[in-house]
Scaffold this active site. Structure first.
Site, PDB file in Angstrom:
ATOM      1  N   ARG A   4      -5.443  61.597  36.870  1.00  0.00           N
ATOM      2  CA  ARG A   4      -4.763  61.177  35.635  1.00  0.00           C
ATOM      3  C   ARG A   4      -4.141  62.372  34.921  1.00  0.00           C
ATOM      4  NH1 ARG A   4      -6.919  59.394  30.189  1.00  0.00           N
ATOM      5  NH2 ARG A   4      -5.297  58.040  29.347  1.00  0.00           N
ATOM      6  N   HIS A  23      -0.170  62.747  33.597  1.00  0.00           N
ATOM      7  CA  HIS A  23       0.200  63.032  32.216  1.00  0.00           C
ATOM      8  C   HIS A  23       0.910  64.374  32.087  1.00  0.00           C
ATOM      9  CE1 HIS A  23      -1.842  59.898  29.572  1.00  0.00           C
ATOM     10  NE2 HIS A  23      -2.051  59.497  30.812  1.00  0.00           N
ATOM     11  N   ASP A  24       0.627  65.294  32.975  1.00  0.00           N
ATOM     12  CA  ASP A  24       1.348  66.563  32.960  1.00  0.00           C
ATOM     13  C   ASP A  24       2.777  66.376  33.471  1.00  0.00           C
ATOM     14  OD1 ASP A  24       1.814  69.347  32.707  1.00  0.00           O
ATOM     15  OD2 ASP A  24       1.364  69.629  34.830  1.00  0.00           O
ATOM     16  N   ASP A  53       4.246  71.264  34.913  1.00  0.00           N
ATOM     17  CA  ASP A  53       4.263  72.670  34.485  1.00  0.00           C
ATOM     18  C   ASP A  53       3.001  73.075  33.733  1.00  0.00           C
ATOM     19  OD1 ASP A  53       4.586  71.286  32.126  1.00  0.00           O
ATOM     20  OD2 ASP A  53       6.324  72.435  31.429  1.00  0.00           O
ATOM     21  N   ASN A  57      -3.091  61.609  24.665  1.00  0.00           N
ATOM     22  CA  ASN A  57      -3.800  62.423  25.648  1.00  0.00           C
ATOM     23  C   ASN A  57      -5.258  62.669  25.266  1.00  0.00           C
ATOM     24  OD1 ASN A  57      -1.688  62.782  27.488  1.00  0.00           O
ATOM     25  ND2 ASN A  57      -0.864  64.546  26.368  1.00  0.00           N
ATOM     26  N   HIS A  96      -5.262  53.797  40.381  1.00  0.00           N
ATOM     27  CA  HIS A  96      -6.259  53.041  39.622  1.00  0.00           C
ATOM     28  C   HIS A  96      -7.384  52.512  40.507  1.00  0.00           C
ATOM     29  CE1 HIS A  96      -3.231  52.182  36.133  1.00  0.00           C
ATOM     30  NE2 HIS A  96      -3.743  53.395  36.082  1.00  0.00           N
ATOM     31  N   ASP A 135      -9.449  53.944  48.018  1.00  0.00           N
ATOM     32  CA  ASP A 135      -9.094  53.028  49.106  1.00  0.00           C
ATOM     33  C   ASP A 135      -8.023  52.064  48.606  1.00  0.00           C
ATOM     34  OD1 ASP A 135     -10.466  51.365  47.365  1.00  0.00           O
ATOM     35  OD2 ASP A 135     -12.244  51.170  48.637  1.00  0.00           O
TER      36      ASP A 135
END
Length: 326
Positions: free
Chosen positions: A65, A69-70, A77, A94, A192, A254
């Protein structure tokens, strides 16, 4: 948990050709980028991730995750790691991110042997890659050579991250703006299959009745699964409670996620949307029935994600500490 999946020759050739085409657009990234300057870099990251996962099985989901988000905000970066008022990390969107200590541990180990050589951006990408492997998923080779961003602004977060109540069209637009296709959207949503989420990330699928109890208002959700979620999240402490993204195999990477969607057990509205729309339903069904296909497509889409908006050359720096610019 070691992965049992390995690409066969045909799949490997396909993947190499695919990666070669990507690298032509990011000439400063390469495989084994640190072979001469810090040959132990990837080993140290992988070892750090494995060690952290062995003591905390929630780590892989957090690291995966963190990469999303980065990369979705200013590119891959490591700007999400920077601490301080007004930074990406300080934005409420965040607030539930984790895995920062794993990145710091890997960075500290690398700095001892190879000071000012390996970027935090590469460590974030490698850690997410290794997190998937640690959870039993495919082994993916990714190019390195990313540079660290020199700025991080909270104002950039909300316009770029995907909320869990987005429509399919909103998700497609968000992915497209990062150079990612609708197939990448479906495949990368497979992240997920591991991880956990706070109740407030999906409680919009319910509403309180006159007695203060939850009732289901989202018809796309399986009733028995919804009942389980409502019972879990009905307490006054629900804001701090978490629920596994995948109710069946929560710590294993999986294709169970897609099988869950077929039975209407997607945790978020964004998950259910993939099964409710003709543009994505067929892909969901294919991935649900063929785990090897999921792994192959994941390998391709993950590499694309890890190269979104990368900074190379003079565009960035190599941070001494991942939580602050030099």
């Amino acid at each position: 948990m070691a992965s049992s999946y390995r690409l066969n020759y045909s799949s490997l050739l396909h993947l190499l050709l695919f990666l070669s085409s990507l690298l032509t657009s990011s000439a400063n990234l390469s495989f084994n980028f640190y072979a001469g300057s810090c040959s132990v870099a990837e080993f140290l990251v992988r070892n750090t991730v494995r060690s952290a996962t062995s003591s905390d099985p929630t780590i892989p989901g957090k690291l995966l995750r963190l990469l999303f988000h980065d990369c979705f905000v200013q590119g891959c970066d490591a700007s999400v790691l920077i601490q301080g008022n007004g930074t990406e990390r300080s934005d409420p969107g965040n607030a539930s991110l984790g895995g920062f200590s794993v990145i710091d541990t890997a960075k500290n180990a690398i700095e001892i042997l190879c000071p000012a050589t390996v970027s935090c951006a590469d460590i974030v990408a490698l850690a997410a890659r290794d997190a998937v492997e640690a959870a039993g998923g495919p082994v993916v080779e990714i190019p390195t050579g990313r540079r660290d961003g020199k700025e991080s602004m909270a104002a950039n977060v909300r316009p770029n991250i995907i909320d869990t109540d987005f429509t399919l069209d909103q998700m497609i637009d968000a992915f497209s703006s990062k150079g990612l296709s609708i197939q990448d959207l479906v495949v990368l949503s497979g992240a997920h299959t591991i991880g956990a989420s706070h109740c407030n990330a999906f409680n919009g699928r319910f509403q309180r009745d006159s007695k203060g109890n939850f009732e289901l208002i989202d018809a796309s959700l399986d009733n028995s699964y919804a009942e389980t979620l409502m019972n879990k999240c009905s307490s006054s402490e629900s804001s701090s409670l978490t629920v596994s993204n995948d109710p069946e195999t929560s710590s294993i990477f999986d294709n169970q996620y897609y099988r869950n969607l077929e039975t209407h057990k997607g945790l978020f509205q964004t998950d259910s949307a993939l099964m409710e729309d003709n543009r994505t339903r067929t892909m969901v069904e294919e991935l649900a029935s063929d785990e090897e296909s999921f792994y192959q497509r994941w390998s391709e889409s993950f590499v694309k994600l890890s190269m979104v908006g990368v900074k190379v050359g003079e565009d960035g720096e190599i941070r001494r500490s991942c939580s602050s610019i030099n």
